[in-house]
Design an enzyme around this catalytic site. Structure first.
Site, PDB file in Angstrom:
ATOM      1  N   ASP A  76      47.227  52.441  40.892  1.00  0.00           N
ATOM      2  CA  ASP A  76      47.286  51.833  39.640  1.00  0.00           C
ATOM      3  C   ASP A  76      48.075  52.720  38.426  1.00  0.00           C
ATOM      4  OD1 ASP A  76      46.873  49.013  38.976  1.00  0.00           O
ATOM      5  OD2 ASP A  76      44.569  49.387  39.176  1.00  0.00           O
ATOM      6  N   GLN A  95      39.752  46.259  40.172  1.00  0.00           N
ATOM      7  CA  GLN A  95      40.057  45.141  39.216  1.00  0.00           C
ATOM      8  C   GLN A  95      39.252  45.444  37.894  1.00  0.00           C
ATOM      9  OE1 GLN A  95      43.015  42.849  39.253  1.00  0.00           O
ATOM     10  NE2 GLN A  95      42.503  42.678  37.219  1.00  0.00           N
ATOM     11  N   LYS A  98      47.825  39.107  43.809  1.00  0.00           N
ATOM     12  CA  LYS A  98      48.193  40.654  44.216  1.00  0.00           C
ATOM     13  C   LYS A  98      47.932  40.656  45.621  1.00  0.00           C
ATOM     14  CE  LYS A  98      46.619  43.256  40.154  1.00  0.00           C
ATOM     15  NZ  LYS A  98      45.580  43.893  39.306  1.00  0.00           N
TER      16      LYS A  98
END
Ligand code: NAP
Length: 283
Positions: A120, A97, A53
């Site tokens: 997200d 995460q 990422k």
């Protein structure tokens, strides 16, 4: 008939080029999109996702910050970090995460992220907006899947979509997004009876189970569009999807490969959401 491959890798490359231009434009207006990534513990898979990422952010000119916290981090400590990032003006997207250690509630963490920085697309407020069809940050994997289907101008309206898997991050939202596109959607999961009957009736089959080679060609209707979300290691350590690709591609009209399918598009949509969040500032 051999299916047309929907390459997530190629589509991601094209979209990232477009995003690079958008980032340049934003920088010209004095705004550099910023993404903060929080990683807790030392899970190798999570470390690898986070690295990729960060690398992707760098490639398109997005500023990224990584906060690596120990496995022993308390929920309170993590929430304090999120609170600081919610207030940080140079940060437009926050990503924690997953999975998290047992002492931390995933729900509490997701709810603590400012919905305006929830790139997200996991915050209940953003999920709710997605359900009622309002503009919002869409969860990255489902968003990427819809973009892949649209990239081939495949008609969604009126089609029977069967989604195998009902997780909050893939199965449920991808079905919802395709419903929003006027598909008729059926969900299958571990308690579904006669699953093959269901999957064989799909015009568009999305498989997100997480089991290597879970579905073979006999579960697929001739001419169906097959989206394979699964990422699994087989006995030889090779990455494979949930679908037996070599057999399925002889039956399907379109198919996504693993690797090089849904994966690259997931990160691309994260970048997209981060850039969109920064764009809201200059509007
Ligand atoms: P998950 O949370 O483990 O959900 C798996 C789903 O599969 C559950 O809904 C489960 O049903 C269903 N399932 C399990 N066994 C089944 C069976 N025998 N028959 C029918 N359904 C069954 O997984 P996830 O997070 O959605 O991820 C799914 C896969 O996609 C994994 O391989 C993951 O690595 C991959 N993934 C890829 C990306 C990407 O960017 N490429 C992103 C996210 C995930 P129940 O709900 O009934 O338990």
């Amino acid at each position: 008939m051999s299916a047309t491959v929907i390459s997530g890798k190629e589509l991601a490359k094209k979209k990232r080029e477009e995003l690079t231009h958008e980032v340049e434009g934003l920088k010209g207006k004095g705004v550099t999109p910023g993404l903060a990534v929080i990683l807790i513990g030392e899970d190798p898979a999570s470390q690898s996702y986070v690295r990729s990422k960060q690398k992707s952010c760098k490639e398109i000119g997005v500023h990224s910050e990584l906060y690596e916290l120990p496995e022993s981090t308390t929920q309170e400590e993590l929430l304090e970090r999120i609170d600081a990032l919610n207030k940080a003006e140079h940060i437009h997207g926050i990503l924690v995460q997953l999975p998290l250690p047992d002492q931390i509630s995933e729900d509490a963490v997701i709810e603590a992220i400012d919905p305006n920085k929830d790139v997200d697309g996991f915050h209940p407020s953003n999920i709710g907006k997605m359900m009622i069809g309002q503009e919002t940050f869409l969860p990255c994997t489902p968003f990427g899947i819809v973009e892949m289907i649209k990239s081939k101008e495949i008609e969604i309206e009126g089609k029977h979509v069967v989604v195998v898997g009902r997780s909050n991050i893939v199965g449920k939202p991808v079905g919802q997004l395709l419903l929003n596109e006027n598909a008729t959607v059926t969900y299958c999961h571990s308690r579904t009876k006669n699953m093959k009957e269901m999957t064989r009736s799909a015009d568009i089959l999305v498989v997100a189970v997480g089991r290597a080679h879970f579905l073979d060609a006999d579960a697929i209707k001739e001419g169906a569009v097959v989206i394979d979300v699964g990422v699994n290691r087989n006995d030889e350590g090779k990455l494979v999807g949930d679908v037996v690709y070599d057999n399925a591609k002889e039956v399907a009209s379109y198919i996504t490969p693993v690797p090089g399918g849904v994966g690259p598009m997931t990160i691309t949509m994260l970048l997209h959401n981060t850039v969109e969040s920064a764009k809201r500032i200059v509007k």
